[in-house]
Design a protein around this motif. Structure first.
Motif, short mmCIF file in Angstrom:
data_model
loop_
_atom_site.label_atom_id
_atom_site.label_comp_id
_atom_site.label_asym_id
_atom_site.label_seq_id
_atom_site.Cartn_x
_atom_site.Cartn_y
_atom_site.Cartn_z
N GLU A 133 0.81 -1.23 0.00
CA GLU A 133 0.00 0.00 0.00
C GLU A 133 0.84 1.28 0.00
O GLU A 133 0.38 2.33 -0.44
CB GLU A 133 -0.90 0.03 1.24
CG GLU A 133 -2.01 -0.99 1.22
CD GLU A 133 -2.78 -1.02 2.52
OE1 GLU A 133 -3.96 -1.44 2.50
OE2 GLU A 133 -2.24 -0.61 3.57
N ARG A 197 -8.43 -4.62 3.73
CA ARG A 197 -7.34 -3.96 3.00
C ARG A 197 -7.08 -4.65 1.67
O ARG A 197 -6.81 -3.99 0.66
CB ARG A 197 -6.09 -3.91 3.89
CG ARG A 197 -6.29 -2.96 5.08
CD ARG A 197 -5.19 -3.05 6.12
NE ARG A 197 -3.93 -2.46 5.66
CZ ARG A 197 -2.91 -2.18 6.47
NH1 ARG A 197 -3.00 -2.45 7.78
NH2 ARG A 197 -1.81 -1.63 5.99
N ARG A 200 -9.82 -3.53 -0.72
CA ARG A 200 -9.62 -2.19 -1.28
C ARG A 200 -8.46 -2.17 -2.26
O ARG A 200 -8.53 -1.53 -3.31
CB ARG A 200 -9.39 -1.18 -0.16
CG ARG A 200 -9.22 0.25 -0.66
CD ARG A 200 -9.17 1.24 0.51
NE ARG A 200 -8.85 2.59 0.06
CZ ARG A 200 -7.61 3.04 -0.18
NH1 ARG A 200 -6.57 2.23 -0.01
NH2 ARG A 200 -7.42 4.27 -0.58
N TYR A 201 -7.39 -2.89 -1.97
CA TYR A 201 -6.22 -2.87 -2.85
C TYR A 201 -6.52 -3.56 -4.18
O TYR A 201 -6.18 -3.06 -5.25
CB TYR A 201 -5.02 -3.54 -2.17
CG TYR A 201 -3.70 -3.35 -2.92
CD1 TYR A 201 -2.82 -2.33 -2.55
CD2 TYR A 201 -3.33 -4.18 -3.98
CE1 TYR A 201 -1.63 -2.13 -3.22
CE2 TYR A 201 -2.14 -4.00 -4.66
CZ TYR A 201 -1.28 -2.98 -4.28
OH TYR A 201 -0.09 -2.79 -4.96
N THR A 202 -7.15 -4.73 -4.10
CA THR A 202 -7.35 -5.54 -5.32
C THR A 202 -8.69 -5.26 -6.00
O THR A 202 -8.85 -5.57 -7.18
CB THR A 202 -7.33 -7.06 -5.01
OG1 THR A 202 -8.45 -7.36 -4.17
CG2 THR A 202 -6.03 -7.46 -4.31
N GLY A 203 -9.66 -4.74 -5.25
CA GLY A 203 -11.01 -4.57 -5.80
C GLY A 203 -11.79 -5.87 -5.88
O GLY A 203 -12.90 -5.90 -6.43
N TYR A 262 -11.32 1.00 6.19
CA TYR A 262 -11.07 0.51 4.82
C TYR A 262 -12.37 0.12 4.14
O TYR A 262 -12.57 0.36 2.95
CB TYR A 262 -10.10 -0.69 4.85
CG TYR A 262 -8.66 -0.27 4.77
CD1 TYR A 262 -7.96 0.13 5.90
CD2 TYR A 262 -7.98 -0.26 3.54
CE1 TYR A 262 -6.63 0.52 5.83
CE2 TYR A 262 -6.65 0.13 3.46
CZ TYR A 262 -5.98 0.52 4.60
OH TYR A 262 -4.67 0.92 4.52
N TYR A 266 -13.67 1.56 0.79
CA TYR A 266 -13.87 0.60 -0.31
C TYR A 266 -15.30 0.67 -0.85
O TYR A 266 -15.52 0.56 -2.05
CB TYR A 266 -13.55 -0.81 0.20
CG TYR A 266 -13.93 -1.92 -0.76
CD1 TYR A 266 -13.25 -2.10 -1.96
CD2 TYR A 266 -14.97 -2.80 -0.45
CE1 TYR A 266 -13.59 -3.12 -2.83
CE2 TYR A 266 -15.33 -3.82 -1.31
CZ TYR A 266 -14.64 -3.98 -2.50
OH TYR A 266 -14.98 -4.98 -3.37
N THR A 399 -4.02 1.63 -4.16
CA THR A 399 -4.65 0.38 -4.57
C THR A 399 -4.05 0.00 -5.92
O THR A 399 -3.28 0.78 -6.49
CB THR A 399 -6.17 0.57 -4.76
OG1 THR A 399 -6.38 1.38 -5.93
CG2 THR A 399 -6.80 1.25 -3.55
N SER A 400 -4.44 -1.15 -6.44
CA SER A 400 -3.87 -1.57 -7.72
C SER A 400 -4.34 -0.66 -8.85
O SER A 400 -3.77 -0.69 -9.93
CB SER A 400 -4.22 -3.03 -8.01
OG SER A 400 -5.61 -3.17 -8.05
N THR A 402 -4.59 2.75 -8.29
CA THR A 402 -4.06 4.10 -8.05
C THR A 402 -2.54 4.08 -7.85
O THR A 402 -2.00 4.84 -7.06
CB THR A 402 -4.73 4.76 -6.82
OG1 THR A 402 -4.47 3.95 -5.66
CG2 THR A 402 -6.22 4.91 -7.00
N SER A 408 -0.01 -9.69 -7.83
CA SER A 408 -1.06 -10.45 -7.16
C SER A 408 -0.91 -11.96 -7.39
O SER A 408 -0.49 -12.38 -8.46
CB SER A 408 -2.42 -10.00 -7.71
OG SER A 408 -3.46 -10.74 -7.13
#
Ligand SMILES: *[C@@H]1O[C@H](CO)[C@@H](O)[C@H](O)[C@H]1NC(C)=O
Ligand SMILES: *[C@@H]1O[C@H](CO)[C@@H](O)[C@H](O)[C@H]1NC(C)=O
Ligand SMILES: *[C@@H]1O[C@H](CO)[C@@H](O)[C@H](O)[C@H]1NC(C)=O
Ligand SMILES: *[C@@H]1O[C@H](CO)[C@@H](O)[C@H](O)[C@H]1NC(C)=O
Ligand SMILES: *[C@@H]1O[C@H](CO)[C@@H](O)[C@H](O)[C@H]1NC(C)=O
Ligand SMILES: *[C@@H]1O[C@H](CO)[C@@H](O)[C@H](O)[C@H]1NC(C)=O
Ligand SMILES: *[C@@H]1O[C@H](CO)[C@@H](O)[C@H](O)[C@H]1NC(C)=O
Ligand SMILES: *[C@@H]1O[C@H](CO)[C@@H](O)[C@H](O)[C@H]1NC(C)=O
Length: 457
Positions: A133, A197, A200-203, A262, A266, A399-400, A402, A408
């Protein structure tokens, strides 16, 4: 994590021989970005005097008797680099975060995996998540940071235990460990936070569904209430999670707060998650920032009577970081949180006047050095200073989509089947006796080691 009785005694012995001194305060001016960086630089340097992992004959990232604490040290280094731009410790950080990942990339390294708790492994997962992150570049060899967080997630959801309480994570992984019969807030709240988390990072909704599942389950137990927002420490499988151990620790609130922040972000501002964030934040401040002590962050169960063990000294530092990131992810909390972080950082700086070399104590509310000394004290002080950098470095965790580019691997850790629920056996009297003996041997060895270290130092 385990109970830490003997170490407390040793710390007590150390304390009784301390000569108090209070010159050389850390000069902290919160309106001056450079002043905060300087304060953090001082405490991070002191923290690293306890870290030998890059020296010949030592193991990167390993603290033999307290393995999980390596993750707390590395999270402090990640934030130090992120908020100050100082790359001094980045090589050690990268090597250690990779070294402890284990053969299967899920922070179950063979040297330690036989006596870990779910919370121990989880904290290393949070460290890897933070690396992704904060855009700490992946290593050219070894596992990516994101895959390591995914590896921890995958191995832990495989341990979701339906044999009691209609679900939940046990505290400990193995039936022979003391604490195996407990389901506790930090293990469940930790996996909740990690899931939120990762979502939010991967969607990916694989992770958000688990975050919701863990949250909903927790609310069906005495661990957390969505009317009072009390967070208890533990509940027990022996009575199907009917009762609670309600000791109040800041990190139990903090981990659910961070995860809810988060989920709020998200879901692009879900009111349900906002209510949870506000409820948990209010309780965190009411319990752990008592106005009677100046509104300064205090681990209330152990600080007044000076019985905090090494784990407990770290809680304030972890929560300081989680509050800072909550302020960024839930903008309506920013002003309230920053004000609390500022008051506590000012007090913490006044506690860093020990030994003529800016050694930091534990009880920030005393606004002077209180005689304690250790790596944990320096980590928590570093984290409260760094949390006060959010007005200057306000970039949120990426995130992936931004700018996050950590690789992954959704099936990470799945080669590690050692601790699937399907393979855990029912506990027998023989196992319990065996575990007791192992614990006794372990504690004896540990006391010997610590005693030797104290004499040697
Ligand atoms: C500060 O002094 C104490 C007491 O001599 C020592 O144990 C500690 O390592 C010193 N800290 C630093 C950062 O040098
Ligand atoms: C370990 O890192 C420290 C900086 O934290 C450095 O001073 C020391 O020289 C390094 N030791 C080795 C053996 O690389
Ligand atoms: C495990 O222990 C061996 C022997 O001490 C050491 O070489 C290795 O680096 C350790 N691995 C980890 C992950 O700590
Ligand atoms: C990923 O991003 C980091 C930080 O922005 C950068 O240093 C690294 O080179 C990038 N990696 C790849 C493979 O693009
Ligand atoms: C509070 O938790 C209970 C128990 O899980 C649930 O039935 C209820 O819908 C929750 N209330 C809110 C407002 O989320
Ligand atoms: C989520 O976090 C970002 C970055 O801090 C922020 O700009 C945005 O407003 C947040 N989303 C919501 C719904 O508050
Ligand atoms: C949190 O505290 C604020 C200020 O006292 C109050 O307005 C708000 O209703 C509280 N929120 C929750 C969910 O408890
Ligand atoms: C799992 O094991 C297979 C076969 O040995 C290997 O190809 C694969 O890379 C491993 N996956 C991970 C995540 O370690």
């Amino acid at each position: 994590m385990r109970f830490l009785g003997p170490w407390i005694l040793l710390k007590g012995l150390l304390l009784s021989s301390i000569i108090y001194s209070s010159v050389n305060a850390i000069d902290l001016d919160l309106s001056d970005e450079q002043s905060i960086k300087n304060a953090a630089s001082t405490t991070i340097y002191a923290m690293m005097t306890y870290y030998k992992g890059n020296e010949t004959g030592h193991i990167p990232g390993a603290f033999a008797s307290k393995w999980w604490e390596g993750s707390a040290l590395l999270m402090a280094l990640l934030q130090y680099w992120h908020f100050t731009g100082d790359t001094t410790y980045n090589d050690e950080l990268r090597v250690a975060l990779e070294w402890q990942s284990g053969d299967d990339g899920d922070y179950m390294p063979a040297n330690y995996s036989s006596y870990l708790g779910n919370d121990d492994q989880m904290f290393w997962g949070l460290a890897a998540m933070m690396a992704a992150e904060l855009q700490f570049a992946d290593s050219s060899t070894g596992f990516s940071w994101l895959s390591l967080a995914q590896g921890v997630f995958n191995t832990q959801v495989n341990r979701w235990d339906m044999n009691s309480c209609d679900g939940g994570m046990r505290w400990q992984i193995w039936p022979y460990e003391s604490g195996y019969t407990m389901k506790n807030s930090i293990s469940n709240g930790g996996l909740f936070q990690l899931s939120a988390r990762l979502a939010r990072y991967t969607g990916s909704d694989t992770y958000s569904k688990w975050a919701e599942k863990i949250w909903d389950w927790t609310l069906t137990t005495p661990l957390m209430s969505n009317s009072t927002w009390n967070v208890a420490d533990s509940t027990n499988t022996d009575n199907d999670c009917a009762t609670q151990g309600n000791t109040q620790w800041s990190y139990n609130y903090g981990t659910f707060l961070m995860g809810a922040a988060y989920m709020y972000n998200y879901t692009n501002g879900s009111p349900v998650w906002l209510t949870a964030v506000n409820g948990l934040m209010n309780q965190t401040f009411d319990h752990f920032f008592p106005e009677s002590n100046g509104g300064i962050f205090e681990e209330v169960v152990c600080e007044p009577s000076e019985v905090c063990n090494d784990n407990e000294i770290l809680f304030k530092g972890l929560v300081s970081s989680w509050l800072a990131f909550t302020a960024l992810l839930v903008p309506s909390t920013y002003d309230t949180i920053l004000a609390k972080l500022q008051t506590s950082a000012t007090a913490a700086a006044l506690s860093c006047t020990g030994h003529n070399n800016n050694t930091c104590g534990i009880r920030w509310y005393k606004s002077e050095y209180d005689g304690w000394i250790g790596m944990e004290e320096e980590i928590s002080a570093s984290n409260i200073f760094l949390a006060n950098m959010i007005p200057y470095v306000s970039k949120s965790p990426v995130t992936s989509s931004t700018g996050g580019n950590s690789t992954s691997n959704p099936t990470a850790g799945e080669n590690d089947t050692s601790s699937d629920t399907t393979s855990t056996t029912t506990i027998t009297t023989g196992d319990r006796a065996g575990a007791g003996i192992l614990t006794a041997i372990f504690i004896a060895a540990w006391v010997a080691l610590m005693g030797w270290t104290v004499m040697g130092g």
